[in-house]
Design a protein around this motif. Structure first.
Motif, PDB file in Angstrom:
ATOM      1  N   TYR A   1      35.540  31.610 -33.044  1.00 12.24           N
ATOM      2  CA  TYR A   1      36.992  31.658 -32.935  1.00 12.24           C
ATOM      3  C   TYR A   1      37.423  30.925 -31.666  1.00 12.24           C
ATOM      4  O   TYR A   1      36.864  31.150 -30.585  1.00 12.24           O
ATOM      5  CB  TYR A   1      37.463  33.106 -32.914  1.00 12.24           C
ATOM      6  N   TYR A   2      38.437  30.069 -31.834  1.00  9.16           N
ATOM      7  CA  TYR A   2      38.918  29.229 -30.740  1.00  9.16           C
ATOM      8  C   TYR A   2      40.425  29.424 -30.538  1.00  9.16           C
ATOM      9  O   TYR A   2      41.156  29.593 -31.517  1.00  9.16           O
ATOM     10  CB  TYR A   2      38.710  27.749 -31.058  1.00  9.16           C
ATOM     11  N   CYS A   3      40.865  29.322 -29.297  1.00  4.58           N
ATOM     12  CA  CYS A   3      42.296  29.210 -29.057  1.00  4.58           C
ATOM     13  C   CYS A   3      42.608  27.762 -28.658  1.00  4.58           C
ATOM     14  O   CYS A   3      41.755  27.055 -28.122  1.00  4.58           O
ATOM     15  CB  CYS A   3      42.790  30.188 -27.999  1.00  4.58           C
ATOM     16  N   LYS A   4      43.831  27.378 -28.937  1.00  2.05           N
ATOM     17  CA  LYS A   4      44.267  26.020 -28.657  1.00  2.05           C
ATOM     18  C   LYS A   4      45.697  26.027 -28.146  1.00  2.05           C
ATOM     19  O   LYS A   4      46.531  26.804 -28.607  1.00  2.05           O
ATOM     20  CB  LYS A   4      44.203  25.148 -29.915  1.00  2.05           C
ATOM     21  N   ILE A   5      45.948  25.159 -27.184  1.00  2.00           N
ATOM     22  CA  ILE A   5      47.301  24.958 -26.684  1.00  2.00           C
ATOM     23  C   ILE A   5      47.569  23.461 -26.679  1.00  2.00           C
ATOM     24  O   ILE A   5      46.680  22.672 -26.333  1.00  2.00           O
ATOM     25  CB  ILE A   5      47.475  25.584 -25.292  1.00  2.00           C
ATOM     26  N   VAL A   6      48.753  23.098 -27.064  1.00  2.00           N
ATOM     27  CA  VAL A   6      49.156  21.692 -27.079  1.00  2.00           C
ATOM     28  C   VAL A   6      50.192  21.504 -25.966  1.00  2.00           C
ATOM     29  O   VAL A   6      51.241  22.141 -25.975  1.00  2.00           O
ATOM     30  CB  VAL A   6      49.745  21.288 -28.433  1.00  2.00           C
ATOM     31  N   ILE A   7      49.859  20.622 -25.036  1.00  2.00           N
ATOM     32  CA  ILE A   7      50.690  20.432 -23.843  1.00  2.00           C
ATOM     33  C   ILE A   7      51.184  18.998 -23.790  1.00  2.00           C
ATOM     34  O   ILE A   7      50.431  18.062 -24.086  1.00  2.00           O
ATOM     35  CB  ILE A   7      49.889  20.769 -22.574  1.00  2.00           C
ATOM     36  N   PHE A   8      52.436  18.847 -23.381  1.00  2.00           N
ATOM     37  CA  PHE A   8      53.010  17.513 -23.235  1.00  2.00           C
ATOM     38  C   PHE A   8      52.686  17.000 -21.842  1.00  2.00           C
ATOM     39  O   PHE A   8      53.171  17.539 -20.844  1.00  2.00           O
ATOM     40  CB  PHE A   8      54.521  17.561 -23.461  1.00  2.00           C
ATOM     41  N   GLN A   9      51.846  15.962 -21.787  1.00  2.00           N
ATOM     42  CA  GLN A   9      51.439  15.367 -20.520  1.00  2.00           C
ATOM     43  C   GLN A   9      51.404  13.857 -20.657  1.00  2.00           C
ATOM     44  O   GLN A   9      50.991  13.340 -21.709  1.00  2.00           O
ATOM     45  CB  GLN A   9      50.025  15.854 -20.126  1.00  2.00           C
ATOM     46  N   ASP A  10      51.792  13.164 -19.610  1.00  3.88           N
ATOM     47  CA  ASP A  10      51.700  11.692 -19.607  1.00  3.88           C
ATOM     48  C   ASP A  10      52.364  11.106 -20.837  1.00  3.88           C
ATOM     49  O   ASP A  10      51.817  10.208 -21.504  1.00  3.88           O
ATOM     50  CB  ASP A  10      50.236  11.251 -19.538  1.00  3.88           C
TER      51      ASP A  10
ATOM     52  N   ILE B   1      48.849  16.674 -25.936  1.00  6.90           N
ATOM     53  CA  ILE B   1      47.391  16.737 -25.797  1.00  6.90           C
ATOM     54  C   ILE B   1      46.915  18.118 -26.208  1.00  6.90           C
ATOM     55  O   ILE B   1      47.463  19.130 -25.765  1.00  6.90           O
ATOM     56  CB  ILE B   1      46.946  16.445 -24.359  1.00  6.90           C
ATOM     57  N   ASP B   2      45.879  18.161 -27.052  1.00  9.42           N
ATOM     58  CA  ASP B   2      45.276  19.425 -27.465  1.00  9.42           C
ATOM     59  C   ASP B   2      44.241  19.885 -26.445  1.00  9.42           C
ATOM     60  O   ASP B   2      43.362  19.108 -26.053  1.00  9.42           O
ATOM     61  CB  ASP B   2      44.572  19.271 -28.813  1.00  9.42           C
ATOM     62  N   TYR B   3      44.342  21.148 -26.058  1.00  5.70           N
ATOM     63  CA  TYR B   3      43.323  21.762 -25.217  1.00  5.70           C
ATOM     64  C   TYR B   3      42.712  22.946 -25.967  1.00  5.70           C
ATOM     65  O   TYR B   3      43.448  23.794 -26.496  1.00  5.70           O
ATOM     66  CB  TYR B   3      43.918  22.252 -23.898  1.00  5.70           C
ATOM     67  N   TRP B   4      41.392  22.970 -25.974  1.00  6.22           N
ATOM     68  CA  TRP B   4      40.640  24.012 -26.686  1.00  6.22           C
ATOM     69  C   TRP B   4      39.803  24.816 -25.705  1.00  6.22           C
ATOM     70  O   TRP B   4      39.294  24.289 -24.715  1.00  6.22           O
ATOM     71  CB  TRP B   4      39.692  23.378 -27.696  1.00  6.22           C
ATOM     72  N   GLY B   5      39.596  26.080 -26.060  1.00  8.39           N
ATOM     73  CA  GLY B   5      38.602  26.857 -25.351  1.00  8.39           C
ATOM     74  C   GLY B   5      37.216  26.562 -25.908  1.00  8.39           C
ATOM     75  O   GLY B   5      37.052  25.778 -26.848  1.00  8.39           O
ATOM     76  N   GLN B   6      36.218  27.235 -25.341  1.00  5.12           N
ATOM     77  CA  GLN B   6      34.829  26.992 -25.748  1.00  5.12           C
ATOM     78  C   GLN B   6      34.452  27.781 -27.005  1.00  5.12           C
ATOM     79  O   GLN B   6      33.408  27.518 -27.611  1.00  5.12           O
ATOM     80  CB  GLN B   6      33.874  27.351 -24.597  1.00  5.12           C
ATOM     81  N   GLY B   7      35.287  28.723 -27.375  1.00  9.79           N
ATOM     82  CA  GLY B   7      35.025  29.534 -28.556  1.00  9.79           C
ATOM     83  C   GLY B   7      34.287  30.825 -28.243  1.00  9.79           C
ATOM     84  O   GLY B   7      33.571  30.933 -27.248  1.00  9.79           O
ATOM     85  N   THR B   8      34.477  31.803 -29.116  1.00 13.35           N
ATOM     86  CA  THR B   8      33.759  33.074 -29.019  1.00 13.35           C
ATOM     87  C   THR B   8      33.248  33.429 -30.416  1.00 13.35           C
ATOM     88  O   THR B   8      33.980  33.336 -31.399  1.00 13.35           O
ATOM     89  CB  THR B   8      34.644  34.180 -28.420  1.00 13.35           C
ATOM     90  N   GLN B   9      31.979  33.801 -30.482  1.00  9.05           N
ATOM     91  CA  GLN B   9      31.330  34.050 -31.778  1.00  9.05           C
ATOM     92  C   GLN B   9      31.656  35.461 -32.266  1.00  9.05           C
ATOM     93  O   GLN B   9      31.498  36.443 -31.525  1.00  9.05           O
ATOM     94  CB  GLN B   9      29.809  33.899 -31.644  1.00  9.05           C
TER      95      GLN B   9
END
Length: 119
Positions: A93-102, A106-114
């Motif tokens: 399971y992953y969380c994701k945040i989309v941030i407006f930069q430059d 841009i999509d940012y993801w965590g490393q995930g948790t099993q």
């Protein structure tokens, strides 16, 4: 920007887990949070989303009715409560945040948790 998931583990069928997504490096309260999962041999799929307010939530697919997404802006943390788990919920399971930069999103993801559901 950093996202760190936690809370996964081995759980028996019918059990529950609460996953966390700790964020840092940006204005957390200004952005929605998405949760995805990727089961063995499967593509990553969107399962839940929460906007900047707690009442702006949506769920996708088989988790509907068994899943609650929430956030604590004071703690810069998002949560995913999973209930009535079954073997088909086994995934990373992953969380994701989309941030407006430059001037772009841009999509940012965590490393995930099993999460493993097994008796």
């Amino acid at each position: 920007v950093q996202l760190v998931e936690s809370g996964g583990g081995l759980v028996q069928p019918g059990g529950s887990l609460r996953l966390s997504c700790k964020a840092s490096g940006f204005a957390f309260s200004d952005y929605g949070i998405s949760w995805y999962r990727q089961g063995p041999g499967q593509e990553r799929e969107l399962i839940a989303y929460i906007g900047t307010a707690d009442d702006a939530t949506s769920y996708v697919g088989s988790v509907q009715g068994r899943c609650t997404i929430s956030r604590d802006n004071a703690q810069n943390t998002g949560y995913l409560q999973l209930d009535s788990l079954n073997a088909e919920d086994t995934a990373v399971y992953y969380c994701k945040i989309v941030i407006f930069q430059d001037s772009r999103w841009i999509d940012y993801w965590g490393q995930g948790t099993q999460v493993t559901v097994s008796s």
